[in-house]
Design a protein around this motif. Structure first.
Motif, PDB file in Angstrom:
ATOM      1  N   CYS A  35      15.231  -6.668   4.120  1.00  0.00           N
ATOM      2  CA  CYS A  35      14.071  -7.480   4.514  1.00  0.00           C
ATOM      3  C   CYS A  35      14.220  -8.913   4.025  1.00  0.00           C
ATOM      4  O   CYS A  35      13.885  -9.858   4.741  1.00  0.00           O
ATOM      5  N   LYS A  36      14.728  -9.071   2.838  1.00  0.00           N
ATOM      6  CA  LYS A  36      14.971 -10.413   2.293  1.00  0.00           C
ATOM      7  C   LYS A  36      15.992 -11.163   3.156  1.00  0.00           C
ATOM      8  O   LYS A  36      15.815 -12.336   3.478  1.00  0.00           O
ATOM      9  N   THR A  37      17.032 -10.455   3.572  1.00  0.00           N
ATOM     10  CA  THR A  37      18.056 -11.071   4.429  1.00  0.00           C
ATOM     11  C   THR A  37      17.466 -11.474   5.778  1.00  0.00           C
ATOM     12  O   THR A  37      17.751 -12.568   6.285  1.00  0.00           O
ATOM     13  N   ILE A  38      16.650 -10.606   6.361  1.00  0.00           N
ATOM     14  CA  ILE A  38      15.991 -10.949   7.630  1.00  0.00           C
ATOM     15  C   ILE A  38      15.128 -12.193   7.448  1.00  0.00           C
ATOM     16  O   ILE A  38      15.201 -13.138   8.232  1.00  0.00           O
ATOM     17  N   TYR A  39      14.314 -12.196   6.406  1.00  0.00           N
ATOM     18  CA  TYR A  39      13.412 -13.313   6.142  1.00  0.00           C
ATOM     19  C   TYR A  39      14.191 -14.615   5.963  1.00  0.00           C
ATOM     20  O   TYR A  39      13.790 -15.660   6.478  1.00  0.00           O
ATOM     21  N   GLU A  40      15.300 -14.562   5.263  1.00  0.00           N
ATOM     22  CA  GLU A  40      16.072 -15.766   4.971  1.00  0.00           C
ATOM     23  C   GLU A  40      16.955 -16.214   6.130  1.00  0.00           C
ATOM     24  O   GLU A  40      17.530 -17.297   6.086  1.00  0.00           O
ATOM     25  N   PRO A  98       0.847  -1.198   0.000  1.00  0.00           N
ATOM     26  CA  PRO A  98       0.000   0.000   0.000  1.00  0.00           C
ATOM     27  C   PRO A  98       0.884   1.250   0.000  1.00  0.00           C
ATOM     28  O   PRO A  98       2.037   1.209   0.428  1.00  0.00           O
ATOM     29  N   LEU A  99       0.329   2.340  -0.450  1.00  0.00           N
ATOM     30  CA  LEU A  99       1.077   3.585  -0.590  1.00  0.00           C
ATOM     31  C   LEU A  99       1.748   4.010   0.714  1.00  0.00           C
ATOM     32  O   LEU A  99       2.887   4.476   0.709  1.00  0.00           O
ATOM     33  N   LYS A 100       1.086   3.804   1.837  1.00  0.00           N
ATOM     34  CA  LYS A 100       1.653   4.260   3.113  1.00  0.00           C
ATOM     35  C   LYS A 100       2.928   3.496   3.498  1.00  0.00           C
ATOM     36  O   LYS A 100       3.710   3.968   4.298  1.00  0.00           O
ATOM     37  N   LEU A 101       3.138   2.302   2.931  1.00  0.00           N
ATOM     38  CA  LEU A 101       4.340   1.538   3.240  1.00  0.00           C
ATOM     39  C   LEU A 101       5.420   1.676   2.180  1.00  0.00           C
ATOM     40  O   LEU A 101       6.601   1.578   2.491  1.00  0.00           O
ATOM     41  N   ASP A 102       5.032   1.892   0.918  1.00  0.00           N
ATOM     42  CA  ASP A 102       6.053   1.878  -0.133  1.00  0.00           C
ATOM     43  C   ASP A 102       7.031   3.040  -0.036  1.00  0.00           C
ATOM     44  O   ASP A 102       8.148   2.975  -0.521  1.00  0.00           O
ATOM     45  N   GLU A 110       8.598   3.861   2.518  1.00  0.00           N
ATOM     46  CA  GLU A 110       9.667   3.420   3.429  1.00  0.00           C
ATOM     47  C   GLU A 110      10.405   2.188   2.915  1.00  0.00           C
ATOM     48  O   GLU A 110      11.164   1.576   3.643  1.00  0.00           O
ATOM     49  N   TYR A 111      10.167   1.806   1.658  1.00  0.00           N
ATOM     50  CA  TYR A 111      10.705   0.544   1.152  1.00  0.00           C
ATOM     51  C   TYR A 111      11.489   0.788  -0.134  1.00  0.00           C
ATOM     52  O   TYR A 111      10.963   0.710  -1.235  1.00  0.00           O
ATOM     53  N   GLY A 112      12.774   1.081   0.023  1.00  0.00           N
ATOM     54  CA  GLY A 112      13.653   1.244  -1.129  1.00  0.00           C
ATOM     55  C   GLY A 112      14.362  -0.064  -1.461  1.00  0.00           C
ATOM     56  O   GLY A 112      14.122  -1.100  -0.836  1.00  0.00           O
ATOM     57  N   GLN A 113      15.245  -0.004  -2.444  1.00  0.00           N
ATOM     58  CA  GLN A 113      15.956  -1.223  -2.851  1.00  0.00           C
ATOM     59  C   GLN A 113      16.849  -1.770  -1.738  1.00  0.00           C
ATOM     60  O   GLN A 113      16.960  -2.987  -1.576  1.00  0.00           O
ATOM     61  N   GLY A 127      16.493   5.266   8.205  1.00  0.00           N
ATOM     62  CA  GLY A 127      15.153   5.825   8.029  1.00  0.00           C
ATOM     63  C   GLY A 127      14.394   6.124   9.292  1.00  0.00           C
ATOM     64  O   GLY A 127      13.251   6.561   9.238  1.00  0.00           O
ATOM     65  N   GLY A 128      14.990   5.835  10.422  1.00  0.00           N
ATOM     66  CA  GLY A 128      14.325   6.096  11.691  1.00  0.00           C
ATOM     67  C   GLY A 128      13.306   5.031  12.059  1.00  0.00           C
ATOM     68  O   GLY A 128      13.162   4.000  11.398  1.00  0.00           O
ATOM     69  N   GLN A 129      12.598   5.298  13.135  1.00  0.00           N
ATOM     70  CA  GLN A 129      11.623   4.340  13.674  1.00  0.00           C
ATOM     71  C   GLN A 129      10.494   4.059  12.690  1.00  0.00           C
ATOM     72  O   GLN A 129      10.019   2.929  12.580  1.00  0.00           O
ATOM     73  N   GLN A 130      10.062   5.077  11.957  1.00  0.00           N
ATOM     74  CA  GLN A 130       8.969   4.866  10.997  1.00  0.00           C
ATOM     75  C   GLN A 130       9.379   3.878   9.912  1.00  0.00           C
ATOM     76  O   GLN A 130       8.603   3.000   9.547  1.00  0.00           O
ATOM     77  N   ALA A 131      10.598   3.990   9.411  1.00  0.00           N
ATOM     78  CA  ALA A 131      11.086   3.051   8.397  1.00  0.00           C
ATOM     79  C   ALA A 131      11.201   1.651   8.980  1.00  0.00           C
ATOM     80  O   ALA A 131      10.832   0.664   8.325  1.00  0.00           O
ATOM     81  N   LEU A 132      11.701   1.559  10.202  1.00  0.00           N
ATOM     82  CA  LEU A 132      11.809   0.262  10.848  1.00  0.00           C
ATOM     83  C   LEU A 132      10.432  -0.375  11.017  1.00  0.00           C
ATOM     84  O   LEU A 132      10.235  -1.547  10.683  1.00  0.00           O
TER      85      LEU A 132
END
Length: 135
Positions: free
Chosen positions: A59-64, A44-48, A50-53, A83-88
């Motif tokens: 996130c992929k590394t955490i998941y794996e 959704p727009l509110k999350l994208d 905070e989600y760069g390459q 990115g601060g707490q909001q990005a986290l």
């Protein structure tokens, strides 16, 4: 009397190793999306925002590597520094709600993720509520 604690410790170690094997099997069978644009399009727009390459790679590394708390701690710190707490917040929610964990029927993998990632590193009332649903 001293044998019991040693035996219990051995059982706990075996249980943890079995959990790691099950979790690794889940991750191998349900890989995190490789393509950044594919993942971004599902958010959704509110999350994208905070989600760069870089976030996608983290996130992929955490998941794996859900069982590697040191690596995850390092990545969580990097996300928070950049990115601060909001990005986290956004990135951890993305892993939970937009990765294969969300659509999986594997409650063990979901529980493991919540228990060892969010419960240790992230204080969120929504996550704590979900943890109670598993108990």
């Amino acid at each position: 009397m001293t044998m019991l604690p040693i035996q219990l410790q051995a059982l706990l170690i075996l249980e943890q190793e079995e959990e790691k094997k099950l979790l690794n099997k889940f991750v191998q069978s349900n890989p995190y999306p490789i393509d950044y644009n594919e993942m971004l399009a599902s958010l959704p727009l509110k999350l994208d925002a905070e989600y760069g390459q870089s976030n996608h790679k983290w996130c992929k590394t955490i998941y794996e590597n859900m069982e590697n708390t040191k690596l995850i701690n390092d990545i969580i710190n990097k996300i928070a520094e950049c990115g601060g707490q909001q990005a986290l917040n956004a990135n951890l929610i993305i892993i939970l709600d937009y990765s294969p964990l969300k659509t999986s029927n594997n409650i063990f993998a979901q529980y493991y993720f919540l228990k060892y990632i969010f419960n240790i590193y992230y204080e969120d009332k929504r996550i704590k509520k979900q943890m109670k649903n598993f108990e």
